[in-house]
Design an enzyme around this catalytic site. Structure first.
Site, PDB file in Angstrom:
ATOM      1  N   ARG A  15      34.780  46.697  40.334  1.00 39.46           N
ATOM      2  CA  ARG A  15      34.738  45.909  39.009  1.00 39.46           C
ATOM      3  C   ARG A  15      35.085  44.621  39.443  1.00 39.46           C
ATOM      4  O   ARG A  15      34.208  43.753  39.163  1.00 39.46           O
ATOM      5  CB  ARG A  15      35.782  46.492  38.222  1.00 39.46           C
ATOM      6  CG  ARG A  15      35.819  46.157  36.735  1.00 39.46           C
ATOM      7  CD  ARG A  15      36.143  44.816  36.258  1.00 39.46           C
ATOM      8  NE  ARG A  15      37.411  44.452  36.577  1.00 39.46           N
ATOM      9  CZ  ARG A  15      38.033  43.309  36.545  1.00 39.46           C
ATOM     10  NH1 ARG A  15      37.326  42.304  36.016  1.00 39.46           N
ATOM     11  NH2 ARG A  15      39.452  43.299  36.913  1.00 39.46           N
ATOM     12  N   CYS A 240      36.168  33.712  41.642  1.00 35.31           N
ATOM     13  CA  CYS A 240      36.565  33.216  40.278  1.00 35.31           C
ATOM     14  C   CYS A 240      35.472  32.226  39.660  1.00 35.31           C
ATOM     15  O   CYS A 240      35.647  31.182  40.144  1.00 35.31           O
ATOM     16  CB  CYS A 240      38.059  32.901  40.009  1.00 35.31           C
ATOM     17  SG  CYS A 240      38.387  32.055  38.325  1.00 35.31           S
TER      18      CYS A 240
END
Length: 299
Positions: A15, A240
């Site tokens: 995930r 990120c």
């Protein structure tokens, strides 16, 4: 400082790792990944995310993945659920655990989910209540616990406050995330001590990215402080999208190698994990970020 004899690793590669990879892999490959991680011995695998495919296209096949995985008794297969729509999908997918997330940085919260920290916590109340009603485990995750790409330093008091709120909302465990990988061991110790003064240590986990090469040192510092749960991602996948230069999560292979080398039990088979990391890197058409896998698979 006493190190634990046993550490639980929450594998977040399927995930948190994959959703921040440029390469999108098929649902079949994701199912194979989760099955491989199950076989390697992980007891908690973050398998999918029920978010808008418009914003996170890599997670568009989550329902298919959850339907296709081979479930092993005793293993927790968790999914990220940002709202009630996501929770209903998680329920339909028979997830064992749902994960809600907040940020310790006000600026990051606004940029990432277009609302304030307080508003994000309020949004999760319905999810938390529904999880309790359906007897589904609820885990919390906090972004930017060590620093933010927009505001820089994040006050420790802000991390403590968000952790308190998530724990009070019903999260049995709250993961403190170094989203952009700027933490150092001394900073990690100080932050963990501050949070543990308000939230029980056995309800805390740590989640480090390795942007500055500090992740393993930070994990060790936190284990010495009393934390017993560590998040990591096979092959060091992730990153990120909102943080310039941010690399992936600390590689599970490297964490397991370190822990086993220090006499700590994880229940994970390192050889199977290394093989899985090498396989995943090939699926993503990139070199693995795991130093252990690079060393073990060098020609």
């Amino acid at each position: 400082m006493t190190l634990p004899s046993k550490v639980k690793i929450v594998e977040v590669g399927p995930r948190d790792g994959l959703q921040n990879e440029k390469e999108t892999i098929s649902a079949d490959a994701k199912v194979a990944l989760v099955n491989r991680l199950t076989d390697a011995g992980f007891v908690n695998i973050e398998a999918a995310s029920f978010v808008s495919p418009k914003w996170v296209p890599q997670m568009a096949t989550s329902a298919e993945v959850m339907a296709g995985i081979r479930r092993k008794p005793g293993v927790i297969y968790s999914v990220l659920t940002p709202n009630m729509k996501g929770f209903e999908a998680a329920l339909a997918a028979q997830a064992d655990e749902v994960v809600i997330f907040g940020a310790a940085s006000e600026a990051f919260s606004q940029k990432n989910i277009n609302c304030s920290i307080a508003e994000s916590i309020e949004r999760f109340r319905d999810v938390a209540q529904a999880a309790k009603q359906h007897n589904i485990r609820l885990r919390g995750s906090i972004s930017c616990s060590f620093g933010c790409p927009y505001q820089g330093e994040v006050p420790v008091a802000d991390v403590v406050r968000v952790a308190q709120r998530l724990h009070a909302a019903g999260c049995y465990e709250v993961s403190l995330g170094d989203t952009i990988g700027v933490g150092t061991p001394a900073k990690a110790r100080a932050m963990l001590r501050a949070v543990a003064a308000e939230v029980p240590m056995d309800a805390l986990a740590v989640h480090f990215h390795d942007t500055y090469g500090q992740a393993l040192a930070n994990i060790l510092a936190c284990l010495e402080e009393g934390v017993r749960v560590v998040d990591s991602a096979v092959s060091g996948t992730g990153g990120c999208p909102y943080a310039k230069g941010a690399t992936g999560n600390v590689a599970s292979e490297d964490v397991v190698y370190m822990l086993h080398g220090m006499g700590m039990h994880t229940g994970v088979d390192l050889d199977l994990l290394v093989a899985t990391g090498a396989w995943l890197a090939a699926q993503l058409h990139k070199e693995t970020a795991s130093r252990v896998t690079r060393a073990r698979t060098a020609a």
